[in-house]
Structure formats: structure tokens, C-alpha cells
Design a protein around this motif. Structure first.
Motif, PDB file in Angstrom:
ATOM      1  N   VAL A   1       0.854  -1.195   0.000  1.00  0.00           N
ATOM      2  CA  VAL A   1       0.000   0.000   0.000  1.00  0.00           C
ATOM      3  C   VAL A   1       0.883   1.236   0.000  1.00  0.00           C
ATOM      4  CG1 VAL A   1      -1.836   1.245   1.202  1.00  0.00           C
ATOM      5  CG2 VAL A   1      -1.776  -1.254   1.291  1.00  0.00           C
ATOM      6  N   ALA A   2       0.609   2.177  -0.890  1.00  0.00           N
ATOM      7  CA  ALA A   2       1.390   3.409  -0.958  1.00  0.00           C
ATOM      8  C   ALA A   2       1.322   4.157   0.370  1.00  0.00           C
ATOM      9  CB  ALA A   2       0.871   4.302  -2.081  1.00  0.00           C
ATOM     10  N   PRO A   3       2.430   4.771   0.798  1.00  0.00           N
ATOM     11  CA  PRO A   3       2.455   5.452   2.097  1.00  0.00           C
ATOM     12  C   PRO A   3       1.336   6.465   2.292  1.00  0.00           C
ATOM     13  CG  PRO A   3       4.664   5.310   1.182  1.00  0.00           C
ATOM     14  CD  PRO A   3       3.728   4.827   0.123  1.00  0.00           C
ATOM     15  N   ASP A   4       1.026   7.254   1.259  1.00  0.00           N
ATOM     16  CA  ASP A   4      -0.026   8.262   1.391  1.00  0.00           C
ATOM     17  C   ASP A   4      -1.378   7.616   1.694  1.00  0.00           C
ATOM     18  OD1 ASP A   4       1.830  10.192   0.892  1.00  0.00           O
ATOM     19  OD2 ASP A   4       1.320  10.424  -1.233  1.00  0.00           O
ATOM     20  N   LYS A   5      -1.665   6.515   1.009  1.00  0.00           N
ATOM     21  CA  LYS A   5      -2.932   5.827   1.238  1.00  0.00           C
ATOM     22  C   LYS A   5      -2.929   5.107   2.582  1.00  0.00           C
ATOM     23  CE  LYS A   5      -6.200   2.600  -0.878  1.00  0.00           C
ATOM     24  NZ  LYS A   5      -6.458   1.671  -2.009  1.00  0.00           N
ATOM     25  N   LEU A   6      -1.765   4.588   2.957  1.00  0.00           N
ATOM     26  CA  LEU A   6      -1.650   3.866   4.223  1.00  0.00           C
ATOM     27  C   LEU A   6      -1.950   4.786   5.397  1.00  0.00           C
ATOM     28  CD1 LEU A   6      -0.803   0.938   5.041  1.00  0.00           C
ATOM     29  CD2 LEU A   6       1.473   1.851   5.491  1.00  0.00           C
ATOM     30  N   GLY A   7      -1.642   6.070   5.230  1.00  0.00           N
ATOM     31  CA  GLY A   7      -1.863   7.033   6.300  1.00  0.00           C
ATOM     32  C   GLY A   7      -3.281   7.528   6.417  1.00  0.00           C
ATOM     33  N   GLU A   8      -4.158   7.093   5.521  1.00  0.00           N
ATOM     34  CA  GLU A   8      -5.550   7.515   5.570  1.00  0.00           C
ATOM     35  C   GLU A   8      -6.337   6.612   6.520  1.00  0.00           C
ATOM     36  OE1 GLU A   8      -6.931   7.342   1.589  1.00  0.00           O
ATOM     37  OE2 GLU A   8      -5.680   9.007   0.874  1.00  0.00           O
ATOM     38  N   GLY A   9      -7.084   7.185   7.405  1.00  0.00           N
ATOM     39  CA  GLY A   9      -7.931   6.408   8.304  1.00  0.00           C
ATOM     40  C   GLY A   9      -7.145   5.789   9.453  1.00  0.00           C
ATOM     41  N   GLU A  10      -7.818   4.928  10.208  1.00  0.00           N
ATOM     42  CA  GLU A  10      -7.245   4.340  11.417  1.00  0.00           C
ATOM     43  C   GLU A  10      -7.158   2.816  11.330  1.00  0.00           C
ATOM     44  OE1 GLU A  10      -9.781   5.843  14.502  1.00  0.00           O
ATOM     45  OE2 GLU A  10      -8.929   7.857  14.418  1.00  0.00           O
ATOM     46  N   THR A  11      -7.207   2.273  10.091  1.00  0.00           N
ATOM     47  CA  THR A  11      -7.138   0.820   9.909  1.00  0.00           C
ATOM     48  C   THR A  11      -6.094   0.456   8.858  1.00  0.00           C
ATOM     49  OG1 THR A  11      -8.936   0.916   8.271  1.00  0.00           O
ATOM     50  CG2 THR A  11      -9.550   0.489  10.571  1.00  0.00           C
ATOM     51  N   PRO A  12      -4.833   0.821   9.068  1.00  0.00           N
ATOM     52  CA  PRO A  12      -3.816   0.609   8.035  1.00  0.00           C
ATOM     53  C   PRO A  12      -3.592  -0.857   7.670  1.00  0.00           C
ATOM     54  CG  PRO A  12      -2.789   1.191  10.127  1.00  0.00           C
ATOM     55  CD  PRO A  12      -4.254   1.429  10.285  1.00  0.00           C
ATOM     56  N   LEU A  13      -3.570  -1.745   8.635  1.00  0.00           N
ATOM     57  CA  LEU A  13      -3.265  -3.135   8.325  1.00  0.00           C
ATOM     58  C   LEU A  13      -4.419  -3.846   7.629  1.00  0.00           C
ATOM     59  CD1 LEU A  13      -1.122  -4.323  11.356  1.00  0.00           C
ATOM     60  CD2 LEU A  13      -0.462  -3.137   9.273  1.00  0.00           C
ATOM     61  N   LEU A  14      -5.647  -3.378   7.831  1.00  0.00           N
ATOM     62  CA  LEU A  14      -6.761  -3.914   7.057  1.00  0.00           C
ATOM     63  C   LEU A  14      -6.582  -3.598   5.575  1.00  0.00           C
ATOM     64  CD1 LEU A  14      -9.969  -3.215   9.205  1.00  0.00           C
ATOM     65  CD2 LEU A  14      -8.971  -5.420   8.641  1.00  0.00           C
ATOM     66  N   GLN A  15      -6.042  -2.418   5.283  1.00  0.00           N
ATOM     67  CA  GLN A  15      -5.763  -2.064   3.896  1.00  0.00           C
ATOM     68  C   GLN A  15      -4.735  -3.002   3.285  1.00  0.00           C
ATOM     69  OE1 GLN A  15      -5.165   2.172   2.916  1.00  0.00           O
ATOM     70  NE2 GLN A  15      -5.637   2.639   5.058  1.00  0.00           N
ATOM     71  N   VAL A  16      -3.749  -3.381   4.073  1.00  0.00           N
ATOM     72  CA  VAL A  16      -2.700  -4.275   3.588  1.00  0.00           C
ATOM     73  C   VAL A  16      -3.279  -5.633   3.234  1.00  0.00           C
ATOM     74  CG1 VAL A  16      -0.524  -5.408   4.169  1.00  0.00           C
ATOM     75  CG2 VAL A  16      -0.951  -3.066   4.939  1.00  0.00           C
ATOM     76  N   VAL A  17      -4.144  -6.165   4.082  1.00  0.00           N
ATOM     77  CA  VAL A  17      -4.775  -7.462   3.805  1.00  0.00           C
ATOM     78  C   VAL A  17      -5.627  -7.376   2.542  1.00  0.00           C
ATOM     79  CG1 VAL A  17      -6.412  -9.182   4.666  1.00  0.00           C
ATOM     80  CG2 VAL A  17      -4.762  -8.143   6.224  1.00  0.00           C
ATOM     81  N   GLN A  18      -6.380  -6.300   2.394  1.00  0.00           N
ATOM     82  CA  GLN A  18      -7.226  -6.133   1.213  1.00  0.00           C
ATOM     83  C   GLN A  18      -6.406  -6.033  -0.063  1.00  0.00           C
ATOM     84  OE1 GLN A  18      -9.350  -2.668   2.721  1.00  0.00           O
ATOM     85  NE2 GLN A  18     -11.252  -3.848   2.877  1.00  0.00           N
ATOM     86  N   ALA A  19      -5.246  -5.381   0.026  1.00  0.00           N
ATOM     87  CA  ALA A  19      -4.403  -5.206  -1.156  1.00  0.00           C
ATOM     88  C   ALA A  19      -3.627  -6.469  -1.505  1.00  0.00           C
ATOM     89  CB  ALA A  19      -3.428  -4.051  -0.930  1.00  0.00           C
ATOM     90  N   GLY A  20      -3.097  -7.162  -0.506  1.00  0.00           N
ATOM     91  CA  GLY A  20      -2.250  -8.319  -0.775  1.00  0.00           C
ATOM     92  C   GLY A  20      -2.970  -9.632  -0.868  1.00  0.00           C
ATOM     93  N   ALA A  21      -4.133  -9.745  -0.221  1.00  0.00           N
ATOM     94  CA  ALA A  21      -4.901 -10.993  -0.246  1.00  0.00           C
ATOM     95  C   ALA A  21      -6.383 -10.652  -0.312  1.00  0.00           C
ATOM     96  CB  ALA A  21      -4.598 -11.833   0.998  1.00  0.00           C
ATOM     97  N   PRO A  22      -6.828 -10.154  -1.465  1.00  0.00           N
ATOM     98  CA  PRO A  22      -8.224  -9.704  -1.581  1.00  0.00           C
ATOM     99  C   PRO A  22      -9.236 -10.812  -1.315  1.00  0.00           C
ATOM    100  CG  PRO A  22      -7.151  -9.804  -3.735  1.00  0.00           C
ATOM    101  CD  PRO A  22      -6.082  -9.957  -2.714  1.00  0.00           C
ATOM    102  N   GLY A  23      -8.806 -12.079  -1.448  1.00  0.00           N
ATOM    103  CA  GLY A  23      -9.723 -13.183  -1.201  1.00  0.00           C
ATOM    104  C   GLY A  23      -9.828 -13.572   0.258  1.00  0.00           C
ATOM    105  N   PHE A  24      -8.948 -13.011   1.081  1.00  0.00           N
ATOM    106  CA  PHE A  24      -8.974 -13.361   2.502  1.00  0.00           C
ATOM    107  C   PHE A  24     -10.151 -12.671   3.167  1.00  0.00           C
ATOM    108  CE2 PHE A  24      -7.795 -12.995   6.953  1.00  0.00           C
ATOM    109  CZ  PHE A  24      -7.236 -14.238   7.217  1.00  0.00           C
TER     110      PHE A  24
END
Length: 473
Positions: free
Chosen positions: A272-295
Motif C-alpha cells: 500500500v502506498a504510504p499516502d494511502k496507508l496514512g488515511e484512516g485508522e485501519t492501516p493493516l486492514l488495507q494491507v490485507v485487502q491489497a495483498g490478499a483480496p480473497g482473505f
């Protein structure tokens, strides 16, 4: 966090209390330390750190790790020298012998528990909304959920929660599983050619002053993820051989968590790009959605919520029991030391600490402000502890203990004091929150002194009462 408390209600002779069971060997102690460090910080603040420095998000966590390790050496000398369940308040009293300083250190630790739990409540609410598509981000809904969550924590606290090593093992495994999942997703994505590994070397400051001051500003946030190791000293009386086990186990636990944090940071910014990662209060949820969308995102959301909920409960337990303990030792109003007749819990202290948490959640809100205040308060405490090591070199004990190289406490005191200053770019609101909380404590302390003088009841003159006579709750 965990901490010591005053003698149980109804105990007329604290010295007659039975000693704690020495049941913790090195492996259980290691799990306790790792579990206490892991939690809200890395789950909630990775994105905010990324917004400060860009792709080198791992660097502030590494700097925070180094500062924590230096301070850990001071704690190691003190806990092996004084293997008692009391922590920073005990060390401050033995070093300086000034009742008010002992009180301020203890109250600062209590306040750090409340700000940490408030941070966890916001993270819990944000992850609940994101994981289950409630769409409450950035609005009153997050605050409302945070308040309800804190009320539930208070209810559990009131009913009485006994901390056990076996439960801590389970909670640690759950918290660790979420972070290992992030690392695994990141490694898998990299091997599959996904993401952008080059981001981990890209620096993008958000303030003038270049890389140094941007990293320092980010470190003041990242340090929140490293706190918790200091709580392990409160388990000294329950360890089988604290003098022999603590040095290797405490440093080992810090190294394990430091490696995990760096790998999680690298995985996060790769996907996840740093700028997008800094949006909101759920950064690691974004990582899961980006790296394993089927999870199933709901599963990871539950893991995150479980991890931060555990942090909130432990911190509110600590805060309420510490307030109760100070009231029992006559340094806070006696009402705060009352115990419920049937539940046998300090219900007034629980109500007091919960009201403070409500105020923080409702009127301060943001995770960075609350997490940064927690780090600020504990950095001040760590500065005192590092100085205490040097002062207590004159105090000899009749058993062998760990001795840290003199340079390390000096570096620890200087680095911790440096990270508390406004020159780091720390937000002014963090000083305001800490100042208001400590002012409340000083006001209550002054009120207690006045009441004792009017009634002729002797106030506690020996600050050691808060430390030397305190079994674990």
C-alpha cells in the motif's frame, strides 16, 4: 500494561500478606513480554508513521526499538537489584526519596494506561466499522462505538478480571497471528511480483527540516508500539529466578517484537502506498485487502479488535488498581480506595478512570494524539528510571545482579528526554492532554493533603508505601 496495587482491602497488616507464587519460567516470561508489547501501536499507527516519512516507515520503528532497548538495560539492572513487583515508582522512591516525585511517577504511569486504552478504543471502533462495512469512519459513529466499548471494558473491570499466565499465552498467540499474517501476505506478494518493494527506500518528509527531524517526529509515534516491556518488571516476584532469567528474556522479547515490527512495516508499505496507508485508522486492514483480496477481511478485523481490546482491558485494569492503591496509601482521596461489597473490585477507582477515558475519547478522539500522549508520558517515566539507575549505584545489595554499562543509562536518559521535547515536532495537543491529566492528579493529591491536615489524620509520609508494600493484583 500491568502494575502493582496496594494491599487488598481489609488487610490490616500488609507485611503479613503471603508472598506471590514464583510460577513463571523463562518461556512464560518471554510470552508475557512479547504479548505486552504487541497490540494497539503497530495495528493502529503504522499508517500515521508512514504519512510522516513515506516509504521508510520501518526506520522510525527501528529507532524506537533502539531507544527502548537502551532503557531496557536500565530496567534490567533495577529489577535484578530490587526484584519486587512495583516498577518505576519503587525505583524513583529508592533513588530520590521524595514522596511527591514517587506520586507523580506512579500517576504518570496510570495516565499512560488511560491514554493507551483510549487509543485502543478508537482503533477497535475503526476496525469494527471497516471490517464489517459500517461506514462510520471519520464521524461521530467511531466516537460512539469507542464510548460503548470503554463502558463494556469498565463493566468487565467491575465484575473482576484475574490475570493468568495461560490466558496471556492465548492472547499473545492471537495478537501475534495477525502480524504474522501481514508478514506472510507481504512475502507472498513480493515473490509473486506484486507491490512495489522500492518504496521501502523512498523518503518523503511531511515537514521542513529534512530526513532527521521527520524521522524523529515519526519516532515519537512509533515509540507507542514499543511500550509494554517495562511492565514485565512487575512480574519479578512471580518469576522463578528473576536475576538469572530477566536479562536474556527481556532483551529477547524486545528483539523478537522489533523484528516483527520492521517486517510488518516493510510488508505494509510494499503493498500500500504510504499516502494511502496514512488515511484512516485501519492501516493493516488495507494491507490485507491489497495483498490478499480473497482473505475474509472480517476475520482479520476480529483479530485486530481482539488484540486492541485486550490492550484496553489490561490498561484499564492497571489504571484503576493503581488509583485504588494510591488511595489506600493516603495519597489520593480515600473514596477512590473503596471496594464493592459483593464484587470486591475498586468500583470508585474504576468509575474515575473510566470517566477520564470517556473524556479523552469524546473530546480528543484521534489515535495519533492519544497514542503520542501515551509515549510522551512513558518517555518521561523512562527518563526518571534511567537517572535512577545512576543514582542507585551508591546503594549496595547483598546479592549479585545485572549491571548495565554506565554509558547506556546516560544515553537512555538523554534520548528519552530528547524525544519528549517540542523540537521533535510532537503535536501540542499531546502536551495539553498530559498536562491536564497530571494536573488532575496533583489537584487530588493537594486535596488529600488538605483533608488530612483538617482531620488530623497523618498523610502517608513515606513514598515507599506505594511501592514497597504492593503485591500484584
Amino acid at each position: 500494561m500491568t502494575t502493582s496495587t496496594a494491599p487488598a482491602a481489609g488487610s490490616d497488616n500488609p507485611k503479613a500478606e503471603p508472598s506471590l507464587h514464583r510460577v513463571m519460567g523463562p518461556w512464560l516470561l518471554l510470552l508475557f513480554i512479547v504479548g505486552d508489547i504487541l497490540g494497539t501501536g503497530i495495528y493502529a499507527l503504522t499508517g500515521q508513521v508512514a504519512s510522516q516519512v513515506g516509504g521508510v516507515v520501518w526506520l522510525p520503528f527501528l529507532v524506537a526499538f533502539v531507544v527502548a532497548v537502551i532503557t531496557a538495560f536500565s530496567y534490567l539492572e533495577l529489577v535484578t537489584k530490587y526484584p519486587q513487583a512495583a516498577g518505576a515508582a519503587l525505583y524513583a522512591h529508592k533513588a530520590f526519596g521524595i514522596h511527591f516525585i514517587t506520586f507523580i511517577v506512579a500517576f504518570a504511569v496510570m495516565c499512560s494506561g488511560i491514554t493507551s486504552a483510549s487509543t485502543a478504543s478508537r482503533a477497535f471502533a475503526a476496525n469494527l466499522s471497516q471490517a464489517f462495512g459500517l461506514g462510520l469512519e471519520g464521524g461521530f459513529g467511531i466516537t460512539a462505538i469507542g464510548l460503548v466499548f470503554m463502558a463494556l471494558v469498565a463493566a468487565v473491570n467491575f465484575r473482576g478480571v484475574g490475570e493468568s499466565v495461560k490466558l496471556n499465552v492465548l492472547l499473545t498467540c492471537v495478537e501475534l497471528s495477525g502480524l504474522l499474517l501481514i508478514i506472510g501476505i507481504g512475502l507472498w506478494a513480493i515473490t509473486q511480483g506484486q507491490g512495489d518493494v522500492s518504496r521501502i527506500t523512498q523518503f518523503k518528509p511531511n515537514v521542513d527540516g529534512g530526513m532527521f527531524w521527520s524521522v524523529i517526529a515519526a519516532t515519537t509515534l512509533a515509540f507507542f508500539a514499543m511500550v509494554g516491556f517495562e511492565d514485565s518488571v512487575n512480574m519479578a516476584e512471580e518469576c522463578k529466578d528473576p536475576v538469572r532469567h530477566f536479562p536474556k528474556v527481556l532483551l529477547g522479547g524486545l528483539i523478537i517484537t522489533g523484528i516483527i515490527y520492521v517486517l510488518v512495516s516493510i510488508s505494509a508499505v510494499t503493498l500500500v502506498a504510504p499516502d494511502k496507508l496514512g488515511e484512516g485508522e485501519t492501516p493493516l486492514l488495507q494491507v490485507v485487502q491489497a495483498g490478499a483480496p480473497g482473505f475474509p477481511i472480517g476475520i482479520f478485523g476480529l483479530i485486530t479488535m481482539f488484540a486492541v481490546a485486550n490492550s484496553a482491558l489490561i490498561n484499564m485494569l492497571m489504571a484503576s488498581r493503581l488509583v485504588y492503591g494510591m488511595a489506600r496509601e493516603q495519597v489520593l482521596p480515600a473514596a477512590l480506595g473503596k471496594v464493592h461489597s459483593s464484587r470486591r473490585t475498586p468500583y470508585i477507582a474504576i468509575g474515575f478512570t473510566t470517566l477520564l477515558a470517556f473524556g479523552l475519547i469524546a473530546f480528543v478522539g484521534g489515535v495519533p494524539a492519544l497514542g503520542g500522549t501515551t509515549a510522551l508520558l512513558l518517555l518521561c517515566v523512562f527518563t526518571v528510571v534511567n537517572v535512577a539507575v545512576l543514582v542507585l549505584r551508591r546503594d549496595k545489595v547483598d546479592h549479585k545482579h545485572f549491571r548495565t554499562p554506565t554509558l547506556l543509562p546516560v544515553l537512555g536518559a538523554l534520548s528519552c528526554a530528547f524525544l519528549t521535547g517540542p523540537w521533535t515536532g510532537r503535536a501540542a495537543v499531546q502536551y495539553q492532554i498530559a498536562g491536564v491529566l497530571l494536573a488532575v492528579g496533583v489537584g487530588l493529591w493537594a486535596l488529600t493533603v488538605v483533608l488530612h491536615r483538617r482531620t488530623g489524620s497523618p498523610a502517608a509520609q513515606d513514598g515507599a508505601a506505594m511501592a514497597d508494600k504492593t503485591p500484584m493484583s
